[in-house]
Design a protein around this motif. Structure first.
Motif, PDB file in Angstrom:
ATOM      1  N   LEU A   1       0.828  -1.203   0.000  1.00 48.12           N
ATOM      2  CA  LEU A   1       0.000   0.000   0.000  1.00 48.12           C
ATOM      3  C   LEU A   1       0.860   1.250   0.000  1.00 48.12           C
ATOM      4  O   LEU A   1       1.915   1.285   0.634  1.00 48.12           O
ATOM      5  N   THR A   2       0.379   2.270  -0.689  1.00 47.68           N
ATOM      6  CA  THR A   2       0.876   3.621  -0.502  1.00 47.68           C
ATOM      7  C   THR A   2      -0.186   4.330   0.315  1.00 47.68           C
ATOM      8  O   THR A   2      -1.350   4.382  -0.094  1.00 47.68           O
ATOM      9  N   VAL A   3       0.195   4.810   1.495  1.00 47.36           N
ATOM     10  CA  VAL A   3      -0.740   5.527   2.366  1.00 47.36           C
ATOM     11  C   VAL A   3      -0.282   6.974   2.405  1.00 47.36           C
ATOM     12  O   VAL A   3       0.799   7.271   2.900  1.00 47.36           O
ATOM     13  N   GLY A   4      -1.100   7.848   1.844  1.00 46.00           N
ATOM     14  CA  GLY A   4      -0.765   9.262   1.787  1.00 46.00           C
ATOM     15  C   GLY A   4      -1.180   9.993   3.049  1.00 46.00           C
ATOM     16  O   GLY A   4      -2.111   9.591   3.733  1.00 46.00           O
ATOM     17  N   THR A   5      -0.496  11.043   3.376  1.00 47.41           N
ATOM     18  CA  THR A   5      -0.715  11.945   4.509  1.00 47.41           C
ATOM     19  C   THR A   5      -0.233  11.345   5.829  1.00 47.41           C
ATOM     20  O   THR A   5       0.545  11.945   6.518  1.00 47.41           O
ATOM     21  N   GLY A   6      -0.679  10.192   6.192  1.00 46.69           N
ATOM     22  CA  GLY A   6      -0.247   9.563   7.441  1.00 46.69           C
ATOM     23  C   GLY A   6      -0.941   8.243   7.629  1.00 46.69           C
ATOM     24  O   GLY A   6      -1.935   7.948   6.961  1.00 46.69           O
ATOM     25  N   SER A   7      -0.425   7.430   8.529  1.00 51.01           N
ATOM     26  CA  SER A   7      -1.015   6.124   8.817  1.00 51.01           C
ATOM     27  C   SER A   7      -2.450   6.285   9.299  1.00 51.01           C
ATOM     28  O   SER A   7      -2.814   7.309   9.845  1.00 51.01           O
ATOM     29  N   THR A   8      -3.242   5.240   9.102  1.00 53.78           N
ATOM     30  CA  THR A   8      -4.598   5.266   9.642  1.00 53.78           C
ATOM     31  C   THR A   8      -4.528   5.045  11.150  1.00 53.78           C
ATOM     32  O   THR A   8      -3.565   4.481  11.662  1.00 53.78           O
ATOM     33  N   THR A   9      -5.532   5.491  11.848  1.00 53.63           N
ATOM     34  CA  THR A   9      -5.616   5.218  13.280  1.00 53.63           C
ATOM     35  C   THR A   9      -6.516   4.021  13.526  1.00 53.63           C
ATOM     36  O   THR A   9      -6.327   3.286  14.486  1.00 53.63           O
ATOM     37  N   GLY A  10      -7.485   3.821  12.647  1.00 53.37           N
ATOM     38  CA  GLY A  10      -8.332   2.637  12.718  1.00 53.37           C
ATOM     39  C   GLY A  10      -7.603   1.450  12.110  1.00 53.37           C
ATOM     40  O   GLY A  10      -6.535   1.595  11.522  1.00 53.37           O
ATOM     41  N   THR A  11      -8.180   0.279  12.263  1.00 54.28           N
ATOM     42  CA  THR A  11      -7.587  -0.918  11.677  1.00 54.28           C
ATOM     43  C   THR A  11      -8.426  -1.400  10.501  1.00 54.28           C
ATOM     44  O   THR A  11      -9.652  -1.221  10.485  1.00 54.28           O
ATOM     45  N   TRP A  12      -7.747  -1.999   9.522  1.00 55.14           N
ATOM     46  CA  TRP A  12      -8.378  -2.457   8.286  1.00 55.14           C
ATOM     47  C   TRP A  12      -7.878  -3.863   7.964  1.00 55.14           C
ATOM     48  O   TRP A  12      -6.671  -4.121   8.021  1.00 55.14           O
ATOM     49  N   SER A  13      -8.774  -4.766   7.603  1.00 50.83           N
ATOM     50  CA  SER A  13      -8.375  -6.083   7.113  1.00 50.83           C
ATOM     51  C   SER A  13      -8.341  -6.020   5.589  1.00 50.83           C
ATOM     52  O   SER A  13      -8.978  -5.163   4.975  1.00 50.83           O
ATOM     53  N   ALA A  14      -7.554  -6.912   4.976  1.00 50.50           N
ATOM     54  CA  ALA A  14      -7.423  -6.940   3.517  1.00 50.50           C
ATOM     55  C   ALA A  14      -7.972  -8.260   2.998  1.00 50.50           C
ATOM     56  O   ALA A  14      -7.746  -9.319   3.594  1.00 50.50           O
ATOM     57  N   HIS A  15      -8.689  -8.204   1.870  1.00 49.92           N
ATOM     58  CA  HIS A  15      -9.351  -9.376   1.299  1.00 49.92           C
ATOM     59  C   HIS A  15      -9.081  -9.421  -0.198  1.00 49.92           C
ATOM     60  O   HIS A  15      -9.190  -8.403  -0.884  1.00 49.92           O
ATOM     61  N   LEU A  16      -8.760 -10.611  -0.704  1.00 49.85           N
ATOM     62  CA  LEU A  16      -8.391 -10.765  -2.112  1.00 49.85           C
ATOM     63  C   LEU A  16      -9.017 -12.025  -2.675  1.00 49.85           C
ATOM     64  O   LEU A  16      -8.930 -13.098  -2.076  1.00 49.85           O
ATOM     65  N   VAL A  17      -9.668 -11.877  -3.819  1.00 54.41           N
ATOM     66  CA  VAL A  17     -10.117 -13.015  -4.610  1.00 54.41           C
ATOM     67  C   VAL A  17      -9.248 -12.992  -5.865  1.00 54.41           C
ATOM     68  O   VAL A  17      -9.138 -11.961  -6.530  1.00 54.41           O
ATOM     69  N   TYR A  18      -8.617 -14.119  -6.162  1.00 58.18           N
ATOM     70  CA  TYR A  18      -7.684 -14.177  -7.286  1.00 58.18           C
ATOM     71  C   TYR A  18      -7.795 -15.510  -7.999  1.00 58.18           C
ATOM     72  O   TYR A  18      -8.378 -16.463  -7.473  1.00 58.18           O
ATOM     73  N   GLU A  19      -7.224 -15.571  -9.193  1.00 59.50           N
ATOM     74  CA  GLU A  19      -7.095 -16.828  -9.924  1.00 59.50           C
ATOM     75  C   GLU A  19      -5.642 -17.009 -10.306  1.00 59.50           C
ATOM     76  O   GLU A  19      -4.995 -16.064 -10.779  1.00 59.50           O
ATOM     77  N   PRO A  20      -5.092 -18.214 -10.106  1.00 60.50           N
ATOM     78  CA  PRO A  20      -3.726 -18.479 -10.527  1.00 60.50           C
ATOM     79  C   PRO A  20      -3.632 -18.445 -12.054  1.00 60.50           C
ATOM     80  O   PRO A  20      -4.549 -18.879 -12.748  1.00 60.50           O
ATOM     81  N   ILE A  21      -2.533 -17.919 -12.566  1.00 67.38           N
ATOM     82  CA  ILE A  21      -2.288 -17.921 -14.003  1.00 67.38           C
ATOM     83  C   ILE A  21      -1.189 -18.925 -14.327  1.00 67.38           C
ATOM     84  O   ILE A  21      -1.283 -19.664 -15.292  1.00 67.38           O
ATOM     85  N   THR A  22      -0.137 -18.955 -13.512  1.00 69.56           N
ATOM     86  CA  THR A  22       0.946 -19.910 -13.716  1.00 69.56           C
ATOM     87  C   THR A  22       0.741 -21.111 -12.780  1.00 69.56           C
ATOM     88  O   THR A  22       0.061 -21.001 -11.753  1.00 69.56           O
ATOM     89  N   PRO A  23       1.306 -22.267 -13.139  1.00 72.03           N
ATOM     90  CA  PRO A  23       1.156 -23.446 -12.278  1.00 72.03           C
ATOM     91  C   PRO A  23       1.634 -23.164 -10.849  1.00 72.03           C
ATOM     92  O   PRO A  23       2.653 -22.512 -10.651  1.00 72.03           O
ATOM     93  N   ASN A  24       0.875 -23.649  -9.886  1.00 71.77           N
ATOM     94  CA  ASN A  24       1.209 -23.533  -8.465  1.00 71.77           C
ATOM     95  C   ASN A  24       1.239 -22.096  -7.946  1.00 71.77           C
ATOM     96  O   ASN A  24       1.800 -21.839  -6.889  1.00 71.77           O
ATOM     97  N   ALA A  25       0.678 -21.151  -8.668  1.00 69.16           N
ATOM     98  CA  ALA A  25       0.620 -19.765  -8.201  1.00 69.16           C
ATOM     99  C   ALA A  25      -0.305 -19.684  -6.994  1.00 69.16           C
ATOM    100  O   ALA A  25      -1.321 -20.384  -6.929  1.00 69.16           O
ATOM    101  N   SER A  26       0.036 -18.821  -6.038  1.00 68.27           N
ATOM    102  CA  SER A  26      -0.783 -18.665  -4.848  1.00 68.27           C
ATOM    103  C   SER A  26      -0.526 -17.293  -4.221  1.00 68.27           C
ATOM    104  O   SER A  26       0.438 -16.610  -4.577  1.00 68.27           O
ATOM    105  N   VAL A  27      -1.384 -16.937  -3.285  1.00 68.89           N
ATOM    106  CA  VAL A  27      -1.233 -15.685  -2.542  1.00 68.89           C
ATOM    107  C   VAL A  27      -1.423 -16.011  -1.066  1.00 68.89           C
ATOM    108  O   VAL A  27      -2.302 -16.790  -0.702  1.00 68.89           O
TER     109      VAL A  27
END
Length: 140
Positions: A111-137
C-alpha cells in the motif's frame, strides 16, 4: 477457479505489505474493510505490485480521504484502469460490479498511504485466480 485470502486487521502504513504472491495471479476483487474507526487524519490508499523481478507498479489511484471512516467502511479496487481511484464506501456496500483484470507477478502487494497512517484498523481481502502453475497468494 477463484481463491480467497484474507489478512487480519491492522493500521495502514505507507509501504505495508498486505499479500505475498507466488507465481503470477489475476486479481478479481481486492478490498480493505475497516474494523475499528479512524480519527480525523486525512489518509488515502493506493494499491501497488512490487515484483521480485522488475519495477514496482501502482495499480490504483488514491482513494478518497479516510478521515473519520467508521467500522464497516470499505476501500475497493476498481480495476478498470491503472489510474482509477480505489473506491471508498462509508456504507460498507461494495461499489464495484464488474472490475477489470489486473495481473500481478511474483512479489508482494503493498500500500501507498498518503498523509499519514490510519488510526483505525483495516483487514485486507483478495479473490484471485492463478495464471501460472502452483501460483498462490498468502497474507503478508
Amino acid at each position: 477457479s477463484p481463491r480467497y485470502v484474507t489478512r487480519t486487521a491492522s493500521t495502514l502504513t505507507n509501504g505495508l505489505d498486505i499479500f505475498t504472491v507466488t507465481g503470477t495471479v489475476s486479481i478479481k476483487y481486492l478490498y480493505l474493510l475497516c474494523a475499528t474507526n479512524n480519527d480525523g487524519t486525512a489518509s488515502t490508499v493506493q494499491f501497488n505490485a512490487v515484483p521480485t523481478t522488475g519495477a514496482a507498479a501502482t495499480f490504483s489511484g488514491a482513494s478518497a480521504s479516510l478521515a473519520s471512516a467508521l467500522a464497516g467502511a470499505q476501500i475497493t479496487l476498481a480495476g478498470t484502469a491503472l489510474g482509477t481511484a480505489a473506491l471508498l464506501s462509508a456504507s460498507g456496500a461494495s461499489l464495484v460490479a464488474n472490475p477489470g483484470t489486473i495481473i500481478v507477478p511474483a512479489g508482494v502487494i503493498d500500500l501507498t498511504v498518503g498523509t499519514g497512517s490510519t488510526t483505525g484498523t483495516w483487514s485486507a481481502h483478495l479473490v484471485y485466480e492463478p495464471i501460472t502453475p502452483n501460483a498462490s497468494v498468502a497474507a503478508a
